[in-house]
Design a protein around this motif. Structure first.
Motif, PDB file in Angstrom:
ATOM      1  N   SER A  92       0.819  -1.217   0.000  1.00  0.00           N
ATOM      2  CA  SER A  92       0.000   0.000   0.000  1.00  0.00           C
ATOM      3  C   SER A  92       0.853   1.268   0.000  1.00  0.00           C
ATOM      4  CB  SER A  92      -0.922  -0.010   1.226  1.00  0.00           C
ATOM      5  OG  SER A  92      -0.160  -0.093   2.420  1.00  0.00           O
ATOM      6  N   MET A  93       2.079   1.211   0.537  1.00  0.00           N
ATOM      7  CA  MET A  93       2.954   2.374   0.572  1.00  0.00           C
ATOM      8  C   MET A  93       3.936   2.409  -0.589  1.00  0.00           C
ATOM      9  SD  MET A  93       1.794   3.876   3.191  1.00  0.00           S
ATOM     10  CE  MET A  93       3.016   5.162   3.393  1.00  0.00           C
ATOM     11  N   GLN A  94       3.827   1.485  -1.533  1.00  0.00           N
ATOM     12  CA  GLN A  94       4.693   1.435  -2.705  1.00  0.00           C
ATOM     13  C   GLN A  94       3.816   1.396  -3.961  1.00  0.00           C
ATOM     14  OE1 GLN A  94       7.584  -1.712  -2.357  1.00  0.00           O
ATOM     15  NE2 GLN A  94       7.882  -1.362  -0.162  1.00  0.00           N
ATOM     16  N   PRO A  95       3.357   2.512  -4.432  1.00  0.00           N
ATOM     17  CA  PRO A  95       2.402   2.514  -5.559  1.00  0.00           C
ATOM     18  C   PRO A  95       3.006   1.987  -6.850  1.00  0.00           C
ATOM     19  CG  PRO A  95       3.120   4.744  -5.019  1.00  0.00           C
ATOM     20  CD  PRO A  95       3.647   3.864  -3.941  1.00  0.00           C
ATOM     21  N   ASP A  96       4.290   2.248  -7.111  1.00  0.00           N
ATOM     22  CA  ASP A  96       4.898   1.765  -8.353  1.00  0.00           C
ATOM     23  C   ASP A  96       4.984   0.243  -8.374  1.00  0.00           C
ATOM     24  OD1 ASP A  96       5.174   4.402  -9.045  1.00  0.00           O
ATOM     25  OD2 ASP A  96       7.274   4.545  -8.370  1.00  0.00           O
ATOM     26  N   LEU A  97       5.420  -0.333  -7.262  1.00  0.00           N
ATOM     27  CA  LEU A  97       5.519  -1.785  -7.194  1.00  0.00           C
ATOM     28  C   LEU A  97       4.137  -2.426  -7.163  1.00  0.00           C
ATOM     29  CD1 LEU A  97       7.645  -3.990  -7.087  1.00  0.00           C
ATOM     30  CD2 LEU A  97       7.601  -3.859  -4.591  1.00  0.00           C
ATOM     31  N   ARG A  98       3.190  -1.760  -6.548  1.00  0.00           N
ATOM     32  CA  ARG A  98       1.811  -2.260  -6.534  1.00  0.00           C
ATOM     33  C   ARG A  98       1.235  -2.290  -7.943  1.00  0.00           C
ATOM     34  NH1 ARG A  98      -2.509  -2.045  -2.551  1.00  0.00           N
ATOM     35  NH2 ARG A  98      -4.533  -1.947  -3.582  1.00  0.00           N
ATOM     36  N   LYS A  99       1.569  -1.282  -8.738  1.00  0.00           N
ATOM     37  CA  LYS A  99       1.085  -1.248 -10.118  1.00  0.00           C
ATOM     38  C   LYS A  99       1.701  -2.383 -10.936  1.00  0.00           C
ATOM     39  CE  LYS A  99       0.683   2.800 -11.793  1.00  0.00           C
ATOM     40  NZ  LYS A  99       0.989   4.136 -12.376  1.00  0.00           N
ATOM     41  N   GLN A 100       2.966  -2.703 -10.696  1.00  0.00           N
ATOM     42  CA  GLN A 100       3.595  -3.801 -11.415  1.00  0.00           C
ATOM     43  C   GLN A 100       2.967  -5.144 -11.050  1.00  0.00           C
ATOM     44  OE1 GLN A 100       7.888  -3.839 -11.223  1.00  0.00           O
ATOM     45  NE2 GLN A 100       8.023  -1.595 -11.200  1.00  0.00           N
ATOM     46  N   VAL A 101       2.684  -5.339  -9.772  1.00  0.00           N
ATOM     47  CA  VAL A 101       2.046  -6.593  -9.354  1.00  0.00           C
ATOM     48  C   VAL A 101       0.645  -6.698  -9.950  1.00  0.00           C
ATOM     49  CG1 VAL A 101       1.222  -7.904  -7.364  1.00  0.00           C
ATOM     50  CG2 VAL A 101       3.415  -6.706  -7.247  1.00  0.00           C
ATOM     51  N   LYS A 102      -0.056  -5.598 -10.019  1.00  0.00           N
ATOM     52  CA  LYS A 102      -1.399  -5.610 -10.598  1.00  0.00           C
ATOM     53  C   LYS A 102      -1.358  -5.903 -12.085  1.00  0.00           C
ATOM     54  CE  LYS A 102      -5.693  -2.962 -10.430  1.00  0.00           C
ATOM     55  NZ  LYS A 102      -6.322  -1.681 -10.002  1.00  0.00           N
ATOM     56  N   SER A 103      -0.295  -5.462 -12.774  1.00  0.00           N
ATOM     57  CA  SER A 103      -0.182  -5.726 -14.208  1.00  0.00           C
ATOM     58  C   SER A 103       0.109  -7.191 -14.508  1.00  0.00           C
ATOM     59  CB  SER A 103       0.922  -4.853 -14.804  1.00  0.00           C
ATOM     60  OG  SER A 103       2.182  -5.192 -14.254  1.00  0.00           O
ATOM     61  N   VAL A 104       0.620  -7.940 -13.523  1.00  0.00           N
ATOM     62  CA  VAL A 104       0.894  -9.362 -13.736  1.00  0.00           C
ATOM     63  C   VAL A 104      -0.402 -10.131 -13.924  1.00  0.00           C
ATOM     64  CG1 VAL A 104       1.855 -11.433 -12.662  1.00  0.00           C
ATOM     65  CG2 VAL A 104       3.086  -9.274 -12.537  1.00  0.00           C
ATOM     66  N   GLY A 105      -1.462  -9.706 -13.264  1.00  0.00           N
ATOM     67  CA  GLY A 105      -2.745 -10.390 -13.376  1.00  0.00           C
ATOM     68  C   GLY A 105      -2.834 -11.568 -12.417  1.00  0.00           C
ATOM     69  N   TYR A 106      -3.510 -12.602 -12.870  1.00  0.00           N
ATOM     70  CA  TYR A 106      -3.716 -13.785 -12.028  1.00  0.00           C
ATOM     71  C   TYR A 106      -2.413 -14.586 -11.967  1.00  0.00           C
ATOM     72  CZ  TYR A 106      -5.682 -18.176 -10.327  1.00  0.00           C
ATOM     73  OH  TYR A 106      -5.949 -19.306  -9.597  1.00  0.00           O
ATOM     74  N   PHE A 107      -1.895 -14.825 -10.757  1.00  0.00           N
ATOM     75  CA  PHE A 107      -0.634 -15.535 -10.601  1.00  0.00           C
ATOM     76  C   PHE A 107      -0.792 -16.822  -9.797  1.00  0.00           C
ATOM     77  CE2 PHE A 107      -0.989 -12.133  -7.458  1.00  0.00           C
ATOM     78  CZ  PHE A 107      -0.849 -12.814  -6.261  1.00  0.00           C
ATOM     79  N   GLY A 108      -2.009 -17.368  -9.711  1.00  0.00           N
ATOM     80  CA  GLY A 108      -2.235 -18.617  -8.996  1.00  0.00           C
ATOM     81  C   GLY A 108      -2.358 -19.791  -9.943  1.00  0.00           C
ATOM     82  N   TYR A 109      -2.630 -20.962  -9.355  1.00  0.00           N
ATOM     83  CA  TYR A 109      -2.848 -22.161 -10.149  1.00  0.00           C
ATOM     84  C   TYR A 109      -4.209 -22.099 -10.827  1.00  0.00           C
ATOM     85  CZ  TYR A 109       1.207 -24.432  -8.048  1.00  0.00           C
ATOM     86  OH  TYR A 109       2.477 -24.753  -7.658  1.00  0.00           O
ATOM     87  N   PRO A 110      -4.379 -22.778 -11.948  1.00  0.00           N
ATOM     88  CA  PRO A 110      -5.700 -22.792 -12.605  1.00  0.00           C
ATOM     89  C   PRO A 110      -6.759 -23.375 -11.675  1.00  0.00           C
ATOM     90  CG  PRO A 110      -4.014 -23.621 -14.088  1.00  0.00           C
ATOM     91  CD  PRO A 110      -3.357 -23.470 -12.747  1.00  0.00           C
ATOM     92  N   GLY A 111      -7.847 -22.651 -11.499  1.00  0.00           N
ATOM     93  CA  GLY A 111      -8.911 -23.091 -10.609  1.00  0.00           C
ATOM     94  C   GLY A 111      -8.644 -22.840  -9.150  1.00  0.00           C
ATOM     95  N   GLY A 112      -7.538 -22.173  -8.819  1.00  0.00           N
ATOM     96  CA  GLY A 112      -7.227 -21.891  -7.418  1.00  0.00           C
ATOM     97  C   GLY A 112      -6.834 -23.099  -6.615  1.00  0.00           C
TER      98      GLY A 112
END
Length: 685
Positions: free
Chosen positions: A659-679
């Motif tokens: 929450s205190m690192q907006p640039d890094l937060r934006k990069q993580v958000k651009s990655v999208g879904y990073f889990g296994y298929p179906g969770g």
């Protein structure tokens, strides 16, 4: 608008209902019967309105009452006289109490059980004395009923269930017969018998420093106890007996290890303390304090979580003046936490052990002199299945890590289900071994790492150029190897430079990617069970870093103690919890609560440094080793309940930490879904 009613409205309805009940045919009983009932009634019942009726009669009366009250007002019908009267005044209406609702009190009594007929079945074996008596009684019974006037009509039918349940006579146990036998042995005969035998007394070490003296007798110069102990049947019976005796002491701890009493989610006094409780302590193989016997590695059997292999050798060279000349591999079972069930001795220290995922009875062992062995633990006193040779693996440095890889179509393998494995050494080499039709392991060099130069991706550090190019210091030391959870040919290697090498078994002698993850030796790496793209690393720079594939910088950095982090792993039950091990504490981190300090720190034997730890298969316990050779089995107590959506909870915790690192937060958000298929959850690596 509601119509004002008279005060005696309900009273008139109740009188009308009582009259209908009295006029009912079921209520009309003969006068003689009423007189008898009146005699049987007690004074208590005479003061009450008691009505003996069935449930159907009561239901019928209630329905008639409802029909009478819910009758619709038809314009053709005349209103009763009590509705035509004027409504009372406002003062009288306010002072009047609401009419009481009529009710019928039903008292149900349980009648006593009447047993009409009961006959218990009795059986007996036909070839016994009781069976012959039963057959004789049946024959006499048939003779008594024989004749015209005495014949009884019988029908055979099964009355137990729809399918007749038959019991074989084989399930019946034989009757034990006892007999008294007399014998006489004088004290002189007993003395002469034991005098002729050769007596020897030896002291056996039991559980640490305790010793027990055992007296044995030799017959013809042969120790009978040693001869009996060499029998496989006796050793198996002795192992099972020791399991039973150990369960008398460790039964509560064993039940906790098996998760037979899980916390109640509906309990009122639930407290989340993130506490670690000690179940038991596996003692070191020797009690000699001069012999260095640290727990260097632990591996749980993939098919049976009760079995674990522990390697004893050297972990920290700071306190060791010279290299120990002995090492051990013990195979423990939680059914017997006092004594191991397998023991393998070596002339050098043992560094690492690893079970095969496809053949759980195979155990790969890495030694301090660079040798590798594969043993079959299914039998006692079996020789090594295969041993590495200097011709195929010419490395004398310690083998630091072993991982069995998934490789299909391995030509020349002894068994199609036995997969090869990779072994890393401090010489900077990754060697691939496989079992063939030979007592020797077939190995060849898969990768030879070179020291990093220049500026690398990852964390920025100041890399000093070497003063002189030395041949002995040209290759970094490999400390850990990790398999990719999704791609079967990808593996990662950590070095003493703090670098992470991404390699592939399809491309030997070259790496695919190089990244700087720590400013110092990187000791451990593990992927998240709920994300194939998120992993953590820990090292000697006092930090635990969480990485996400596609982002060059670590997304979360954890640092609390000013000491190296020996090991860190993700929890198997909570996606936001991880456990780290420093020299003197076992720390539990929860990303939902804080990334500044752990939620709990556990200290057991503060004077002894920890070495490594491993989670059990269920994830509710962990085995922690220390420098003294003790393996501490700890259980998680007062832990929060696992969330239903693990991936969503992990993603929410990561974004909260950023929450205190907006640039890094934006990069993580651009990655999208990073889990296994179906969770789904996966813990292959």
């Amino acid at each position: 608008m509601s119509r004002p009613l008279r005060k005696d409205y309900r009273t008139a309805d109740f009188e009308q209902l009582s009259k209908m009940i009295k006029d009912h045919p079921l209520m009309k009983a003969p006068e003689t019967e009423q007189q008898q009932l009146q005699k049987l009634r007690t004074p208590e019942y005479r003061t009450k309105c008691v009505m003996r009726a069935s449930l159907d009669d009561i239901a019928l009366g209630i329905n008639l009452y409802k029909l009478q009250l819910d009758k619709p007002m038809s314009p053709t019908l005349e209103e009763p006289d009590y509705l035509k009267e004027q409504a009372p005044t406002a003062r009288s209406a306010a002072s009047a109490r609401p009419p009481a609702t009529p009710f019928i009190k039903v008292l149900l009594r349980k009648t006593p059980i009447v047993v009409l007929f009961e006959r218990r079945s009795m059986t007996a074996l036909a070839d016994t004395e009781e069976g012959r008596q039963v057959m004789e009684d049946n024959r006499k019974y048939e003779e008594l009923l024989s004749g015209i006037d005495k014949t009884r009509r019988t029908v055979d039918a099964d009355t137990q269930t729809m399918t007749a349940l038959m019991k074989s006579r084989l399930v019946n146990t034989e009757r034990l017969t006892t007999a008294q036998m007399g014998s006489y042995v004088s004290n002189f005969e007993m003395y002469d018998t034991y005098t002729d035998l050769e007596k020897s007394t030896t002291s056996v070490q039991v559980q640490g420093e305790k010793k027990m003296e055992i007296t044995t007798y030799h017959v013809g110069g042969v120790d009978q106890f040693v001869a009996i102990n060499g029998l496989p049947g006796f050793r198996l019976a002795l192992m099972l007996t020791m399991r039973i005796l150990a369960s008398n002491v460790f039964e509560p701890q064993q039940r906790r290890y098996r998760n037979m009493a899980l916390p109640d989610p509906l309990a009122e006094d639930v407290k989340f303390k993130y506490r670690l409780g000690l179940l038991w302590k596996l003692s070191p193989p020797l009690s000699n304090a001069k012999v260095h016997q640290a727990v260097s590695d632990v591996s749980f059997c993939p098919s049976n979580g009760d079995i674990m292999a522990v390697a004893y050798g050297v972990y920290s060279h700071g306190k060791v003046g010279k290299l120990p000349k002995s090492g051990w591999v013990y195979v423990w079972n939680i059914k017997n936490p006092v004594n191991p069930e397998r023991r393998y001795d070596y002339q050098v220290a043992v560094v690492t052990v690893e079970f095969s995922p496809t053949q759980p009875q195979l155990l790969a062992i890495g030694l301090h002199n660079g040798g590798v062995e594969v043993r079959d633990i299914s039998g006692q006193d079996l020789p090594p299945l295969a041993i590495s040779q200097r011709s195929s693996s010419p490395h004398f440095e310690p083998v630091t890590a072993i991982k069995w890889i998934y490789f299909e179509g391995d030509v020349g393998s002894r068994n199609a289900h036995i997969t090869p494995f990779l072994a890393t050494s401090q010489a900077g080499a990754v060697t691939k071994y496989r079992l063939i039709n030979s007592p020797n392991l077939l190995g060849f060099e898969q990768q030879r790492l070179q020291r990093a130069e220049g500026e690398l991706e990852g964390i920025p550090i100041e890399r000093q150029p070497p003063a002189a190019s030395l041949l002995a210091n040209r290759h970094p030391q490999c400390l850990e190897i990790v398999l990719d959870p999704v791609q079967a040919d990808i593996y990662y290697v950590l070095t003493d430079e703090g670098t992470l090498y991404k390699c592939s078994t399809n491309y030997p002698l070259q790496h695919l990617e190089l990244r700087q993850v720590h400013d110092g030796p990187a000791a451990c790496m593990e992927f998240s069970p709920w994300s194939p793209r998120m992993y953590l690393t820990c090292g000697s720079d006092w930090c635990i870093r969480i990485w996400l594939a596609g982002i060059l910088l670590p997304i979360v950095t954890l640092q609390h103690h000013l000491s190296p982090v020996h090991c860190a792993r993700w929890s198997r039950t909570h996606s936001t919890i991880l456990v780290s091990l420093s020299r003197s504490t076992v720390d539990i981190w929860d990303l939902r609560n804080s990334t500044m300090k752990p939620v709990s720190s556990t200290i057991i034997d503060a004077d002894i440094f920890y070495t490594t730890f491993k989670f059990t298969h269920c994830g509710r316990s962990l085995a922690v080793g220390n420098e003294a050779g003790n393996l501490l089995m700890l259980s998680f107590e007062d832990m929060p309940f696992p969330p239903h959506f693990q991936y969503k909870q992990l993603k929410r915790a990561i974004f909260k930490a950023l929450s205190m690192q907006p640039d890094l937060r934006k990069q993580v958000k651009s990655v999208g879904y990073f889990g296994y298929p179906g969770g789904k959850k996966q813990t292959r690596a």
